[in-house]
Design a protein around this motif. Structure first.
Motif, PDB file in Angstrom:
ATOM      1  N   LYS A  93       0.826  -1.213   0.000  1.00  0.00           N
ATOM      2  CA  LYS A  93       0.000   0.000   0.000  1.00  0.00           C
ATOM      3  C   LYS A  93       0.860   1.263   0.000  1.00  0.00           C
ATOM      4  N   VAL A  94       1.889   1.312   0.852  1.00  0.00           N
ATOM      5  CA  VAL A  94       2.714   2.518   0.915  1.00  0.00           C
ATOM      6  C   VAL A  94       3.609   2.644  -0.317  1.00  0.00           C
ATOM      7  N   ALA A  95       4.041   1.530  -0.898  1.00  0.00           N
ATOM      8  CA  ALA A  95       4.851   1.589  -2.116  1.00  0.00           C
ATOM      9  C   ALA A  95       4.026   2.146  -3.277  1.00  0.00           C
ATOM     10  N   MET A  96       2.764   1.734  -3.371  1.00  0.00           N
ATOM     11  CA  MET A  96       1.890   2.261  -4.417  1.00  0.00           C
ATOM     12  C   MET A  96       1.616   3.742  -4.188  1.00  0.00           C
ATOM     13  N   LYS A  97       1.439   4.123  -2.917  1.00  0.00           N
ATOM     14  CA  LYS A  97       1.189   5.538  -2.609  1.00  0.00           C
ATOM     15  C   LYS A  97       2.397   6.390  -2.990  1.00  0.00           C
ATOM     16  N   ALA A  98       3.596   5.858  -2.791  1.00  0.00           N
ATOM     17  CA  ALA A  98       4.810   6.581  -3.154  1.00  0.00           C
ATOM     18  C   ALA A  98       4.885   6.842  -4.649  1.00  0.00           C
ATOM     19  N   LEU A  99       4.225   5.997  -5.430  1.00  0.00           N
ATOM     20  CA  LEU A  99       4.199   6.162  -6.885  1.00  0.00           C
ATOM     21  C   LEU A  99       2.972   6.951  -7.347  1.00  0.00           C
ATOM     22  N   GLY A 100       2.210   7.479  -6.399  1.00  0.00           N
ATOM     23  CA  GLY A 100       1.077   8.328  -6.750  1.00  0.00           C
ATOM     24  C   GLY A 100      -0.256   7.636  -6.795  1.00  0.00           C
ATOM     25  N   PHE A 101      -0.333   6.413  -6.276  1.00  0.00           N
ATOM     26  CA  PHE A 101      -1.587   5.655  -6.308  1.00  0.00           C
ATOM     27  C   PHE A 101      -2.016   5.353  -4.871  1.00  0.00           C
ATOM     28  N   ASP A 102      -2.893   6.193  -4.350  1.00  0.00           N
ATOM     29  CA  ASP A 102      -3.383   6.026  -2.973  1.00  0.00           C
ATOM     30  C   ASP A 102      -4.619   5.136  -3.017  1.00  0.00           C
ATOM     31  N   GLU A 103      -4.397   3.827  -3.073  1.00  0.00           N
ATOM     32  CA  GLU A 103      -5.476   2.866  -3.273  1.00  0.00           C
ATOM     33  C   GLU A 103      -6.164   2.515  -1.952  1.00  0.00           C
ATOM     34  N   SER A 104      -7.430   2.116  -2.063  1.00  0.00           N
ATOM     35  CA  SER A 104      -8.172   1.679  -0.884  1.00  0.00           C
ATOM     36  C   SER A 104      -7.635   0.329  -0.409  1.00  0.00           C
TER      37      SER A 104
END
Length: 213
Positions: free
Chosen positions: A86-97
């Protein structure tokens, strides 16, 4: 740091945002039972699409994916769990549920141990997932996300306060990236793209830079 070519992006247009399952062969003859879907053919088609999406990413985008994975692969076993994903995706600009992260883990994850129900994501699977999401992203959205990372100078306009890019912002970004830019180089970058001569780069000017206008 940025040029008239803009940030790297998919020049051939975004790939399909979803994997398209292969169509099964002709239906059964009258009186015969239902045929089983050609799952092997579907799997091969998905793999081909995933490979194509990775190819269409720029070198910079592939490097960002690798760096995000390695940053959150805390125990360096080339696998990440649901929280790290989740945090790796957020770091790439994807704040997923949480639901979307769990769906990705269920589809692409591998068991942490032979008898374990806990799943982990390998780097290869992570790269495939992020290639799909990046390829489906609106190019303008990516440009605006890049602008938000650069812009830090507040300016009062008729529409209220706006953030723009000034020399101090370039100095900050250069420092964060470990680049050693001379003051004159940064001033020249501003002058080259500053259309209204306010010594700042506005959002519209930044979009024009990235689109090569």
């Amino acid at each position: 740091m940025f040029s008239s070519a803009g940030p790297a992006r998919n020049q051939s247009g975004p790939a399909s945002s979803k994997f398209t399952p292969a169509r099964s062969g002709p239906g059964p003859a009258l009186g015969q039972g239902n045929t089983r879907p050609n799952t092997r053919h579907q799997s091969q088609q998905e793999q081909n699409q995933q490979a194509q999406q990775l190819i269409e990413l720029s070198d910079e985008q592939r490097e960002e994916i690798r760096e995000a994975f390695e940053l959150f692969d805390l125990d360096k076993d080339k696998k990440i769990d649901v929280h790290e994903l989740k945090v790796a995706m957020k770091a790439l600009g994807f704040d997923e549920s949480k639901q979307e992260v769990l769906r990705i883990l269920a589809k692409y994850g591998t068991p942490a141990a032979p008898s374990s129900s806990r799943k982990l994501i390998t780097y290869e699977a992570f790269a495939q997932v992020m290639a799909e999401k990046i390829s489906a992203r609106d190019p303008l959205e990516e440009i605006l996300r890049a602008f938000s990372l650069f812009a830090g100078t507040a300016v009062q306009t008729n529409n209220g306060e706006e953030l723009r890019i000034g020399v101090e912002d370039l100095r900050r970004i250069a420092r964060e990236l470990g680049e050693n830019l001379e003051e004159e180089e940064m001033q020249a970058m501003i002058r080259e793209f500053d259309l209204d001569n306010d010594n700042l780069i506005s959002k519209d000017e930044f979009i024009a830079i990235c689109r090569g206008e």
